[in-house]
Write a protein that holds these residues in place. Sequence first.
Motif, PDB file in Angstrom:
ATOM      1  N   PRO A 228       0.811  -1.220   0.000  1.00 58.46           N
ATOM      2  CA  PRO A 228       0.000   0.000   0.000  1.00 58.46           C
ATOM      3  C   PRO A 228       0.846   1.273   0.000  1.00 58.46           C
ATOM      4  CG  PRO A 228      -0.860  -1.583   1.597  1.00 58.46           C
ATOM      5  CD  PRO A 228       0.439  -2.143   1.085  1.00 58.46           C
ATOM      6  N   GLY A 229       0.367   2.255  -0.723  1.00 58.54           N
ATOM      7  CA  GLY A 229       0.980   3.582  -0.687  1.00 58.54           C
ATOM      8  C   GLY A 229       2.296   3.686  -1.417  1.00 58.54           C
ATOM      9  N   THR A 230       2.647   2.660  -2.222  1.00 63.73           N
ATOM     10  CA  THR A 230       3.941   2.690  -2.904  1.00 63.73           C
ATOM     11  C   THR A 230       3.797   2.916  -4.416  1.00 63.73           C
ATOM     12  OG1 THR A 230       4.012   0.293  -3.255  1.00 63.73           O
ATOM     13  CG2 THR A 230       4.923   1.102  -1.189  1.00 63.73           C
ATOM     14  N   ASP A 231       2.587   3.214  -4.865  1.00 65.30           N
ATOM     15  CA  ASP A 231       2.343   3.331  -6.311  1.00 65.30           C
ATOM     16  C   ASP A 231       3.095   4.479  -6.962  1.00 65.30           C
ATOM     17  OD1 ASP A 231      -0.056   2.342  -4.726  1.00 65.30           O
ATOM     18  OD2 ASP A 231      -0.449   1.544  -6.729  1.00 65.30           O
ATOM     19  N   GLY A 232       3.360   5.522  -6.175  1.00 69.85           N
ATOM     20  CA  GLY A 232       4.128   6.643  -6.710  1.00 69.85           C
ATOM     21  C   GLY A 232       5.502   6.140  -7.152  1.00 69.85           C
ATOM     22  N   ALA A 233       6.099   5.290  -6.318  1.00 72.01           N
ATOM     23  CA  ALA A 233       7.416   4.733  -6.656  1.00 72.01           C
ATOM     24  C   ALA A 233       7.317   3.874  -7.910  1.00 72.01           C
ATOM     25  CB  ALA A 233       7.958   3.909  -5.490  1.00 72.01           C
ATOM     26  N   LEU A 234       6.242   3.095  -8.022  1.00 76.13           N
ATOM     27  CA  LEU A 234       6.087   2.249  -9.214  1.00 76.13           C
ATOM     28  C   LEU A 234       6.008   3.121 -10.468  1.00 76.13           C
ATOM     29  CD1 LEU A 234       5.705  -0.486 -10.565  1.00 76.13           C
ATOM     30  CD2 LEU A 234       3.255  -0.342 -10.060  1.00 76.13           C
ATOM     31  N   ALA A 235       5.212   4.195 -10.401  1.00 74.37           N
ATOM     32  CA  ALA A 235       5.073   5.076 -11.570  1.00 74.37           C
ATOM     33  C   ALA A 235       6.417   5.705 -11.933  1.00 74.37           C
ATOM     34  CB  ALA A 235       4.029   6.153 -11.295  1.00 74.37           C
ATOM     35  N   LEU A 236       7.200   6.072 -10.921  1.00 72.37           N
ATOM     36  CA  LEU A 236       8.517   6.667 -11.187  1.00 72.37           C
ATOM     37  C   LEU A 236       9.466   5.638 -11.796  1.00 72.37           C
ATOM     38  CD1 LEU A 236       8.535   8.738  -7.917  1.00 72.37           C
ATOM     39  CD2 LEU A 236       8.751   9.741 -10.215  1.00 72.37           C
ATOM     40  N   GLY A 237       9.330   4.390 -11.356  1.00 70.15           N
ATOM     41  CA  GLY A 237      10.126   3.302 -11.942  1.00 70.15           C
ATOM     42  C   GLY A 237       9.762   3.114 -13.422  1.00 70.15           C
ATOM     43  N   LEU A 238       8.471   3.211 -13.726  1.00 75.20           N
ATOM     44  CA  LEU A 238       8.060   3.092 -15.131  1.00 75.20           C
ATOM     45  C   LEU A 238       8.665   4.233 -15.945  1.00 75.20           C
ATOM     46  CD1 LEU A 238       4.259   2.138 -14.749  1.00 75.20           C
ATOM     47  CD2 LEU A 238       6.229   0.609 -15.002  1.00 75.20           C
ATOM     48  N   MET A 239       8.646   5.440 -15.375  1.00 74.34           N
ATOM     49  CA  MET A 239       9.225   6.595 -16.078  1.00 74.34           C
ATOM     50  C   MET A 239      10.717   6.371 -16.339  1.00 74.34           C
ATOM     51  SD  MET A 239       7.589   9.832 -14.121  1.00 74.34           S
ATOM     52  CE  MET A 239       5.906   9.824 -13.573  1.00 74.34           C
ATOM     53  N   HIS A 240      11.386   5.839 -15.320  1.00 69.12           N
ATOM     54  CA  HIS A 240      12.821   5.546 -15.451  1.00 69.12           C
ATOM     55  C   HIS A 240      13.064   4.678 -16.694  1.00 69.12           C
ATOM     56  CE1 HIS A 240      16.871   4.319 -13.902  1.00 69.12           C
ATOM     57  NE2 HIS A 240      16.578   3.228 -14.591  1.00 69.12           N
ATOM     58  N   VAL A 241      12.285   3.593 -16.805  1.00 69.75           N
ATOM     59  CA  VAL A 241      12.491   2.672 -17.932  1.00 69.75           C
ATOM     60  C   VAL A 241      12.081   3.351 -19.248  1.00 69.75           C
ATOM     61  CG1 VAL A 241      11.887   0.408 -18.877  1.00 69.75           C
ATOM     62  CG2 VAL A 241      12.098   0.709 -16.389  1.00 69.75           C
ATOM     63  N   LEU A 242      10.986   4.093 -19.240  1.00 69.84           N
ATOM     64  CA  LEU A 242      10.528   4.751 -20.480  1.00 69.84           C
ATOM     65  C   LEU A 242      11.594   5.702 -21.023  1.00 69.84           C
ATOM     66  CD1 LEU A 242       6.797   5.547 -19.487  1.00 69.84           C
ATOM     67  CD2 LEU A 242       7.551   3.873 -21.195  1.00 69.84           C
ATOM     68  N   PHE A 243      12.197   6.495 -20.131  1.00 68.07           N
ATOM     69  CA  PHE A 243      13.264   7.414 -20.579  1.00 68.07           C
ATOM     70  C   PHE A 243      14.479   6.618 -21.052  1.00 68.07           C
ATOM     71  CE2 PHE A 243      11.257  10.965 -18.027  1.00 68.07           C
ATOM     72  CZ  PHE A 243      11.183  11.889 -19.057  1.00 68.07           C
ATOM     73  N   GLU A 244      14.848   5.640 -20.238  1.00 71.86           N
ATOM     74  CA  GLU A 244      16.072   4.891 -20.535  1.00 71.86           C
ATOM     75  C   GLU A 244      15.981   4.150 -21.875  1.00 71.86           C
ATOM     76  OE1 GLU A 244      18.596   2.489 -17.369  1.00 71.86           O
ATOM     77  OE2 GLU A 244      17.049   1.242 -18.308  1.00 71.86           O
ATOM     78  N   ASP A 285       9.273  -7.374 -13.547  1.00 73.62           N
ATOM     79  CA  ASP A 285       7.887  -6.994 -13.847  1.00 73.62           C
ATOM     80  C   ASP A 285       7.760  -5.488 -14.081  1.00 73.62           C
ATOM     81  OD1 ASP A 285       7.053  -9.570 -13.740  1.00 73.62           O
ATOM     82  OD2 ASP A 285       6.026  -9.424 -11.802  1.00 73.62           O
ATOM     83  N   ILE A 286       8.563  -4.718 -13.374  1.00 74.20           N
ATOM     84  CA  ILE A 286       8.525  -3.265 -13.564  1.00 74.20           C
ATOM     85  C   ILE A 286       8.963  -2.949 -14.998  1.00 74.20           C
ATOM     86  CG2 ILE A 286       9.519  -1.050 -12.813  1.00 74.20           C
ATOM     87  CD1 ILE A 286       9.767  -2.433  -9.986  1.00 74.20           C
ATOM     88  N   VAL A 287      10.034  -3.614 -15.435  1.00 73.62           N
ATOM     89  CA  VAL A 287      10.514  -3.389 -16.813  1.00 73.62           C
ATOM     90  C   VAL A 287       9.460  -3.869 -17.816  1.00 73.62           C
ATOM     91  CG1 VAL A 287      12.304  -3.988 -18.490  1.00 73.62           C
ATOM     92  CG2 VAL A 287      12.925  -3.563 -16.094  1.00 73.62           C
ATOM     93  N   LYS A 288       8.895  -5.016 -17.550  1.00 77.82           N
ATOM     94  CA  LYS A 288       7.897  -5.583 -18.470  1.00 77.82           C
ATOM     95  C   LYS A 288       6.689  -4.646 -18.608  1.00 77.82           C
ATOM     96  CE  LYS A 288       4.719  -9.469 -18.526  1.00 77.82           C
ATOM     97  NZ  LYS A 288       4.261 -10.624 -17.786  1.00 77.82           N
ATOM     98  N   LEU A 289       6.236  -4.121 -17.470  1.00 76.76           N
ATOM     99  CA  LEU A 289       5.072  -3.221 -17.506  1.00 76.76           C
ATOM    100  C   LEU A 289       5.409  -1.926 -18.242  1.00 76.76           C
ATOM    101  CD1 LEU A 289       2.138  -2.603 -16.608  1.00 76.76           C
ATOM    102  CD2 LEU A 289       3.073  -1.672 -14.477  1.00 76.76           C
ATOM    103  N   ALA A 290       6.614  -1.406 -17.995  1.00 78.44           N
ATOM    104  CA  ALA A 290       7.015  -0.162 -18.667  1.00 78.44           C
ATOM    105  C   ALA A 290       7.062  -0.375 -20.179  1.00 78.44           C
ATOM    106  CB  ALA A 290       8.374   0.305 -18.146  1.00 78.44           C
TER     107      ALA A 290
END
Length: 693
Positions: A228-244, A285-290
């Motif tokens: 719970p409450g960690t979705d902000g971090a997940l979204a930032l992780g997705l951004m990290h991969v999208l930029f990279e 999974d974070i990379v896969k979702l991104a």
Amino acid sequence: MKPEKGAIELENGVFPAVCPLDCPDTCGLLLHKQNGRIVKVEGNKGHPITAGAICNKVRNMTERIYHTERLMYPLRRTGPKGEGKFERISWDEAIREIADRYQSLIREHGPESILPYNFYGNMGVIGVEGMDRRFFNRLGASQLLRGICNAAGTAGWKSTMGFGGGTSPEEAAEAKLFIVWGGNIVSTSMHMFTLIEKARKQGAKLVVIDVHKNKTGERADWFIPLYPGTDGALALGLMHVLFERGLTDGAFLSRYTTGHEELREHVKQYTPEVVAAITGVPADDIVKLALMYGETTPAYIHIGNGLQHHDNGGMMIRTIACLPALTGQWLVRGGGAFKSNGAYGSLNGEALERPDLRANPEARIINMSRIGEALLTEQPPIRSLFVYCSNPAVVAPDTEKVQRGLMREDLFTVVHDLFMTDTAKYADLVLPATSSFENTDLYASYWHHYVQLQEPVIAPVGEGKSNFELFKRLAQAMEFTEEAFQESEEDLIRQALSYPDNPYLDGVSLERLQEERFVKLNMEPQRRYLENLGTPSGKIELFSERMAEAGLPPLPTYIPLTEGYDGRSRPGQGDPYPLMFISPPNQSFLNSTFGNVEKLKKIEKGPILQIHPQDARDRGIAEGDRVAVWNDRGTFEAKAMVTDRMLPGTVVSQGLWWGEGGRHRSNALTSDKPSDMGGGATFFSTVVDVKRQ
Ligand SMILES: Nc1nc2c(c(=O)[nH]1)N[C@H]1C(S)=C(S)[C@@H](COP(=O)(O)OP(=O)(O)OC[C@H]3O[C@@H](n4cnc5c(=O)[nH]c(N)nc54)[C@H](O)[C@@H]3O)O[C@H]1N2
Ligand SMILES: Nc1nc2c(c(=O)[nH]1)N[C@H]1C(S)=C(S)[C@@H](COP(=O)(O)OP(=O)(O)OC[C@H]3O[C@@H](n4cnc5c(=O)[nH]c(N)nc54)[C@H](O)[C@@H]3O)O[C@H]1N2
Ligand code: SF4
Ligand SMILES: [Mo]
């Protein structure tokens, strides 16, 4: 279907109606009437979006309207507060008593000693944003911050997007990827799920990100559980991969956003490994979702209420709202995101509520999510509370505190409702309300773009009065002589719809509503959507000066919960209470509404606590055991369901249960701490422990 004239006088027939409940779908209904009674409620196939399908709750609406416990006449308390002993009185006596008490309170303590408390038990705007608001404005009462539902998320969304609207359902239906994030749309917005199901038949995929596998998660192509409450971090992780990975849309970012260069630098810290440790979502999974999000178009994100009910909820939604801008999905039909579409249908609030009638525009503002605290500590004290369209003894955070506030002997409490709710039991006067099918009112959806009208189909049950009629009578008793208190429902509807500031309302009129039943907003201006955002820069603000001014990070940032754990401090390591308690709605109730309908209670099988096998084992708890969930604020009793629908450390109980001495109120545990933005409620940022009873 054309309106039937004078439905109320006809004994038999089928009549158009609108679902009045606080649900995004705002279904068109048909009411079947026999011998003057509604015998069946069904969906109106003519509605362009809801198309004849309705939920089981509203199919059973007659159980509520003709419930044997429905309040029939005004009541005055005879026993101690909370006991529920009352005597019948007449409407004249009730109105006189309120007016007399208000006049003496105003004389002795000023009008701010009186506080209205309402929410959207009935979404009809004339009843909850009309005559009632005029009355309390003219009175000069304390003002209510109505942030219990979506204030944090609205503030978070607006800090990024400016305007309080997103992707239309008609367009979302064309998406190829749906991410439902912190919502349970199978139960809470069933027509959105129908659109997704149709798209899936054409190959679209559904991803659900949630702290527990809810009914929507069960039906997803991919369910992603997280802490719970960690979705902000997940979204930032997705951004990290999208930029990279070069999956961002540079042209879009340059033209429509602020701060993308800063954001690119900023998200370098949120590597998949760092984010995995925070969220509990594996790095792969974070990379896969991104990649899935960056490479699928159109991609649509449906943001649910679960996120904003955390103490970092505004920032979580601000962060997720940045994602479609990174990939340029706002320019793709079917892409983008939805948090609420309420702003498209916004009505002329000033004309409805008449703030100009208030002699004290600076009157204090009380946050409804902290009503217990306010009743106990506010100075000068609140001496009278007028509750309507809400059940704070059950739905507000920290109900033990709310109850102590409502027990105050010197508090004069009036409750207007259809039932003797847990809140009404503490009232000095209880007034019977009509159901929406007995009233005239106007309904706009916060999801689709159709405005609808309700005209009375049955006569008031018992001595019930609509909110409109009640506040009009109270205004007379208070000798408010302004024209605003003489007007009819139709007058207010015309005024509400006459709003040049909102171009989407162009062409919507009472006459058209009477004739056509479903009138679509004029969505033409949406084409200019991105040119016209209401942020200070007019752009999508990845970087926000306003955030900085408010003392928050100007770029989207992961902020751990202050109550709860974030993956770094695991349960049991430092927190006095090792489990996070999540208490979202269930399918068969609408908040606390229907919590007294036996048929629907049976379907839900009573209050249940979902607990992970590991957490159950640690506590010697087996399937079906009676358990007590507790923390410093209170105790909640339920039956254990041992399940691995959540990650260990999270327990879940759905539904706002009431009655039975308050033993099943999940809000006995929740905190009344306001959210990071907008003064919203933080129901889900709650730590607890559980034991067998
Ligand atoms: N049947 C039914 N329909 C309803 C209502 C109802 O009571 N019953 N209520 C109506 C109202 S007022 C509203 S506001 C809407 C709400 O409807 P939704 O927007 O669907 O929100 P909730 O049902 O509150 O669902 C919250 C979800 O968020 C999850 N959640 C909690 N914390 C987190 C988190 O930190 N991260 C993530 N990813 N998920 C989290 C919960 O597990 C839950 O599944 O529904 C409306 N419709
Ligand atoms: N733990 C926890 N608590 C929550 C939530 C959660 O997910 N978890 N969700 C929160 C959310 S999102 C919301 S929106 C709130 C909702 O909380 P409330 O707005 O209090 O909603 P209800 O519980 O449905 O209560 C509405 C009351 O209005 C009455 N009513 C209906 N129509 C009329 C009418 O025309 N006139 C009058 N006078 N009364 C009427 C109904 O009988 C009912 O008693 O609850 C919040 N509380
Ligand atoms: S509660 Fe929602 S889904 Fe059910 S009838 Fe009302 S608007 Fe439709
Ligand atoms: Mo809500």
